[in-house]
Write a protein that holds these residues in place. Structure first.
Motif, PDB file in Angstrom:
ATOM      1  N   ARG A   3      48.311  46.190  28.115  1.00 37.22           N
ATOM      2  CA  ARG A   3      47.034  47.453  29.242  1.00 37.22           C
ATOM      3  C   ARG A   3      48.207  47.036  30.080  1.00 37.22           C
ATOM      4  O   ARG A   3      48.899  47.093  30.517  1.00 37.22           O
ATOM      5  CB  ARG A   3      45.367  46.976  29.406  1.00 37.22           C
ATOM      6  CG  ARG A   3      45.052  47.111  27.583  1.00 37.22           C
ATOM      7  CD  ARG A   3      43.735  46.750  29.012  1.00 37.22           C
ATOM      8  NE  ARG A   3      43.499  45.532  28.759  1.00 37.22           N
ATOM      9  CZ  ARG A   3      42.495  44.126  28.044  1.00 37.22           C
ATOM     10  NH1 ARG A   3      41.577  44.532  26.894  1.00 37.22           N
ATOM     11  NH2 ARG A   3      42.377  43.445  28.173  1.00 37.22           N
ATOM     12  N   SER A   4      47.924  48.510  31.501  1.00 33.34           N
ATOM     13  CA  SER A   4      48.334  48.217  31.957  1.00 33.34           C
ATOM     14  C   SER A   4      47.835  47.454  33.045  1.00 33.34           C
ATOM     15  O   SER A   4      46.911  46.697  33.091  1.00 33.34           O
ATOM     16  CB  SER A   4      47.843  49.820  33.481  1.00 33.34           C
ATOM     17  OG  SER A   4      47.752  49.456  34.904  1.00 33.34           O
ATOM     18  N   LEU A   5      48.684  46.323  34.293  1.00 32.49           N
ATOM     19  CA  LEU A   5      48.088  45.578  34.731  1.00 32.49           C
ATOM     20  C   LEU A   5      46.833  45.596  35.803  1.00 32.49           C
ATOM     21  O   LEU A   5      46.102  44.561  35.556  1.00 32.49           O
ATOM     22  CB  LEU A   5      49.656  45.582  36.119  1.00 32.49           C
ATOM     23  CG  LEU A   5      49.150  43.855  37.009  1.00 32.49           C
ATOM     24  CD1 LEU A   5      49.000  42.907  36.234  1.00 32.49           C
ATOM     25  CD2 LEU A   5      50.449  44.311  37.493  1.00 32.49           C
ATOM     26  N   PHE A   6      46.281  46.970  36.352  1.00 36.34           N
ATOM     27  CA  PHE A   6      45.525  46.939  36.539  1.00 36.34           C
ATOM     28  C   PHE A   6      44.231  47.227  36.193  1.00 36.34           C
ATOM     29  O   PHE A   6      43.397  46.447  36.117  1.00 36.34           O
ATOM     30  CB  PHE A   6      45.330  48.290  37.351  1.00 36.34           C
ATOM     31  CG  PHE A   6      45.657  48.365  38.584  1.00 36.34           C
ATOM     32  CD1 PHE A   6      46.693  47.184  39.722  1.00 36.34           C
ATOM     33  CD2 PHE A   6      45.658  49.646  39.409  1.00 36.34           C
ATOM     34  CE1 PHE A   6      47.735  47.181  40.675  1.00 36.34           C
ATOM     35  CE2 PHE A   6      46.882  49.719  41.232  1.00 36.34           C
ATOM     36  CZ  PHE A   6      47.751  48.836  41.106  1.00 36.34           C
ATOM     37  N   ASP A   7      44.233  47.468  34.693  1.00 32.71           N
ATOM     38  CA  ASP A   7      43.402  47.307  34.181  1.00 32.71           C
ATOM     39  C   ASP A   7      43.179  45.767  33.328  1.00 32.71           C
ATOM     40  O   ASP A   7      41.904  45.594  33.824  1.00 32.71           O
ATOM     41  CB  ASP A   7      43.657  47.918  32.184  1.00 32.71           C
ATOM     42  CG  ASP A   7      43.836  48.924  32.410  1.00 32.71           C
ATOM     43  OD1 ASP A   7      43.490  50.756  33.405  1.00 32.71           O
ATOM     44  OD2 ASP A   7      44.647  50.166  31.409  1.00 32.71           O
ATOM     45  N   GLU A   8      44.252  45.512  33.307  1.00 33.54           N
ATOM     46  CA  GLU A   8      44.008  43.907  32.644  1.00 33.54           C
ATOM     47  C   GLU A   8      43.113  42.782  34.260  1.00 33.54           C
ATOM     48  O   GLU A   8      42.227  41.675  34.214  1.00 33.54           O
ATOM     49  CB  GLU A   8      45.358  43.015  32.380  1.00 33.54           C
ATOM     50  CG  GLU A   8      45.494  41.957  32.017  1.00 33.54           C
ATOM     51  CD  GLU A   8      44.956  41.545  30.362  1.00 33.54           C
ATOM     52  OE1 GLU A   8      43.746  41.297  29.851  1.00 33.54           O
ATOM     53  OE2 GLU A   8      45.344  43.110  29.883  1.00 33.54           O
ATOM     54  N   MET A  13      38.537  39.913  36.393  1.00 27.64           N
ATOM     55  CA  MET A  13      37.885  40.201  37.550  1.00 27.64           C
ATOM     56  C   MET A  13      36.466  38.928  37.225  1.00 27.64           C
ATOM     57  O   MET A  13      36.392  38.342  38.183  1.00 27.64           O
ATOM     58  CB  MET A  13      37.228  41.763  38.246  1.00 27.64           C
ATOM     59  CG  MET A  13      36.922  41.082  39.181  1.00 27.64           C
ATOM     60  SD  MET A  13      38.662  40.838  40.866  1.00 27.64           S
ATOM     61  CE  MET A  13      39.050  42.365  40.674  1.00 27.64           C
ATOM     62  N   ASP A  14      36.060  38.920  36.414  1.00 22.56           N
ATOM     63  CA  ASP A  14      34.805  38.186  36.882  1.00 22.56           C
ATOM     64  C   ASP A  14      35.043  36.796  36.007  1.00 22.56           C
ATOM     65  O   ASP A  14      34.302  35.551  35.890  1.00 22.56           O
ATOM     66  CB  ASP A  14      33.861  39.129  35.438  1.00 22.56           C
ATOM     67  CG  ASP A  14      33.038  40.462  35.898  1.00 22.56           C
ATOM     68  OD1 ASP A  14      33.439  40.569  37.663  1.00 22.56           O
ATOM     69  OD2 ASP A  14      32.451  40.756  35.427  1.00 22.56           O
ATOM     70  N   GLU A  20      39.960  33.637  44.319  1.00 23.11           N
ATOM     71  CA  GLU A  20      40.850  34.913  43.392  1.00 23.11           C
ATOM     72  C   GLU A  20      40.985  36.356  43.281  1.00 23.11           C
ATOM     73  O   GLU A  20      41.743  37.059  43.680  1.00 23.11           O
ATOM     74  CB  GLU A  20      41.724  33.692  42.262  1.00 23.11           C
ATOM     75  CG  GLU A  20      41.827  32.433  42.357  1.00 23.11           C
ATOM     76  CD  GLU A  20      41.236  31.814  40.500  1.00 23.11           C
ATOM     77  OE1 GLU A  20      42.100  30.370  40.448  1.00 23.11           O
ATOM     78  OE2 GLU A  20      41.497  32.735  39.608  1.00 23.11           O
ATOM     79  N   GLN A  21      39.798  36.311  43.007  1.00 21.94           N
ATOM     80  CA  GLN A  21      39.540  37.848  43.543  1.00 21.94           C
ATOM     81  C   GLN A  21      39.678  38.291  44.915  1.00 21.94           C
ATOM     82  O   GLN A  21      39.125  38.914  44.811  1.00 21.94           O
ATOM     83  CB  GLN A  21      37.568  37.934  43.174  1.00 21.94           C
ATOM     84  CG  GLN A  21      36.721  37.714  41.964  1.00 21.94           C
ATOM     85  CD  GLN A  21      35.052  37.622  41.427  1.00 21.94           C
ATOM     86  OE1 GLN A  21      34.971  37.976  42.954  1.00 21.94           O
ATOM     87  NE2 GLN A  21      35.416  37.268  40.775  1.00 21.94           N
ATOM     88  N   LYS A  22      39.417  37.784  45.350  1.00 22.99           N
ATOM     89  CA  LYS A  22      40.002  38.359  47.177  1.00 22.99           C
ATOM     90  C   LYS A  22      41.425  38.516  47.056  1.00 22.99           C
ATOM     91  O   LYS A  22      41.482  39.796  47.661  1.00 22.99           O
ATOM     92  CB  LYS A  22      39.555  37.129  48.279  1.00 22.99           C
ATOM     93  CG  LYS A  22      38.488  36.686  48.442  1.00 22.99           C
ATOM     94  CD  LYS A  22      38.861  35.914  49.691  1.00 22.99           C
ATOM     95  CE  LYS A  22      36.979  35.388  50.224  1.00 22.99           C
ATOM     96  NZ  LYS A  22      37.241  34.718  51.438  1.00 22.99           N
ATOM     97  N   VAL A  23      42.546  37.448  46.364  1.00 25.00           N
ATOM     98  CA  VAL A  23      43.768  38.017  45.786  1.00 25.00           C
ATOM     99  C   VAL A  23      44.100  39.721  45.569  1.00 25.00           C
ATOM    100  O   VAL A  23      44.410  40.731  45.403  1.00 25.00           O
ATOM    101  CB  VAL A  23      44.236  37.549  45.219  1.00 25.00           C
ATOM    102  CG1 VAL A  23      45.778  37.228  45.285  1.00 25.00           C
ATOM    103  CG2 VAL A  23      44.511  35.870  45.838  1.00 25.00           C
ATOM    104  N   ALA A  24      42.978  39.284  43.870  1.00 29.79           N
ATOM    105  CA  ALA A  24      42.653  40.482  42.475  1.00 29.79           C
ATOM    106  C   ALA A  24      42.454  42.320  44.055  1.00 29.79           C
ATOM    107  O   ALA A  24      42.893  43.496  43.628  1.00 29.79           O
ATOM    108  CB  ALA A  24      41.718  40.247  41.832  1.00 29.79           C
ATOM    109  N   ARG A  25      41.731  42.059  44.494  1.00 29.85           N
ATOM    110  CA  ARG A  25      40.953  43.173  45.647  1.00 29.85           C
ATOM    111  C   ARG A  25      42.344  43.413  46.226  1.00 29.85           C
ATOM    112  O   ARG A  25      42.099  44.555  46.272  1.00 29.85           O
ATOM    113  CB  ARG A  25      39.529  42.714  46.028  1.00 29.85           C
ATOM    114  CG  ARG A  25      38.603  42.629  44.977  1.00 29.85           C
ATOM    115  CD  ARG A  25      37.176  42.579  45.898  1.00 29.85           C
ATOM    116  NE  ARG A  25      35.823  42.568  45.312  1.00 29.85           N
ATOM    117  CZ  ARG A  25      35.554  41.483  44.153  1.00 29.85           C
ATOM    118  NH1 ARG A  25      35.744  40.145  44.572  1.00 29.85           N
ATOM    119  NH2 ARG A  25      34.983  41.142  44.286  1.00 29.85           N
TER     120      ARG A  25
END
Length: 285
Positions: A3-8, A13-14, A20-25
């Protein structure tokens, strides 16, 4: 990753720690900037520690920050990421309005290209012969459910829409084999909706989920129509998932109309004629 990295990122995310979610966002909102950052820069901007950034990269299946940046740069070069709308305080009306439209168009193209046509066919077949169709959704998804009910009642199907948890629970408990529920959720994580889906399945109904793949709701329904929209609900952004769900409902409605044959075409024409008396006639030119 297939998948796209953004899809992943959206799918995982959950499962990430809160830090780590702060980094993802931050990555989702600022992918171009992240490519040029050092690990210390990203940690500072996301307001986390450097080890947190490393843990985030490993949670995404990569050895470290450099490999993550490489994958991100490759994805950006291919233009394969979902557009993520962002707005700066200094943006003009033209800038943020164009951004909203461009982001939505790209997202809808992505959803279209990833639609599971086999699952759509099964959903259409179930809806076309259903004794009763119930649409469940909360918030923005409740509006989609109401729109779906508006479309499907014209197809000579007994249908209703519920956006109240108590009504959904009672509805689900009264279903039986031959009935269909369409459960609509942007996150697929709403506890009451998941519970109602479980109840409906236990009652013998077919439950179709319009929700993200690999979400709690998708694991409880009979059939999932995955609508995977990368969307950051921590800030105000347009809810493109709502539009993607509306279009998917349109696809289902057209499919059911085609399945049910010419008599539905006559019914729809009769409904259109009945609305003529409610409209103001065109003024003479």
């Amino acid at each position: 990753m297939s998948r796209s990295l953004f899809d992943e990122l959206r799918v995982r995310m959950d499962r990430l720690r809160r830090s780590e979610q702060k980094v993802a966002r931050f990555v989702l909102r600022n992918p171009e900037e992240v490519i040029l950052m050092r690990i210390t820069d990203l940690a500072s901007e996301a307001q986390v520690s450097e080890p947190t950034v490393v843990r985030f990269c490993r949670a995404m299946g990569m050895a470290g920050f450099q490999e993550f940046k490489l994958k991100l740069a490759q994805m950006m070069a291919k233009g394969s990421q979902y557009a993520q709308f962002t707005m700066n305080d200094g943006d003009s009306v033209a800038e943020f309005s164009h951004g909203i439209f461009d982001s939505t168009i790209e997202t809808l193209e992505q959803v279209r290209d990833h639609l599971d046509n086999e699952a759509l066919g099964k959903a259409i077949a179930a809806l076309a012969v259903a004794n009763r169709v119930e649409f469940y959704g909360y918030g923005a998804s409740g509006i989609v459910a109401a729109d779906a009910q508006h479309k499907f009642f014209r197809l000579q199907i007994q249908t209703s829409a519920h956006s109240d948890p108590h009504m959904q629970a009672m509805s689900a408990a009264t279903l039986k084999a031959g009935d269909v529920v369409v459960a609509i959720s942007q996150t697929g994580r709403t506890r009451a909706l998941v519970a109602s889906a479980k109840t409906a399945v236990k009652a013998g109904a077919t439950v179709i989920g319009l929700c993200p793949s690999e979400s709690p709701l998708s694991r409880e329904v009979t059939l999932t129509l995955p609508v995977d929209v990368q969307e950051d609900t921590e800030i105000y952004i347009p809810m493109t998932s709502r539009i993607a769900h509306l279009l998917t409902i349109d696809v289902l409605a057209v499919g059911v109309a085609k399945n049910r044959g010419p008599q539905i075409s006559d019914q729809l024409k009769a409904i259109k004629r009945s609305l003529g008396a409610l409209r103001v006639p065109n003024s003479p030119s």
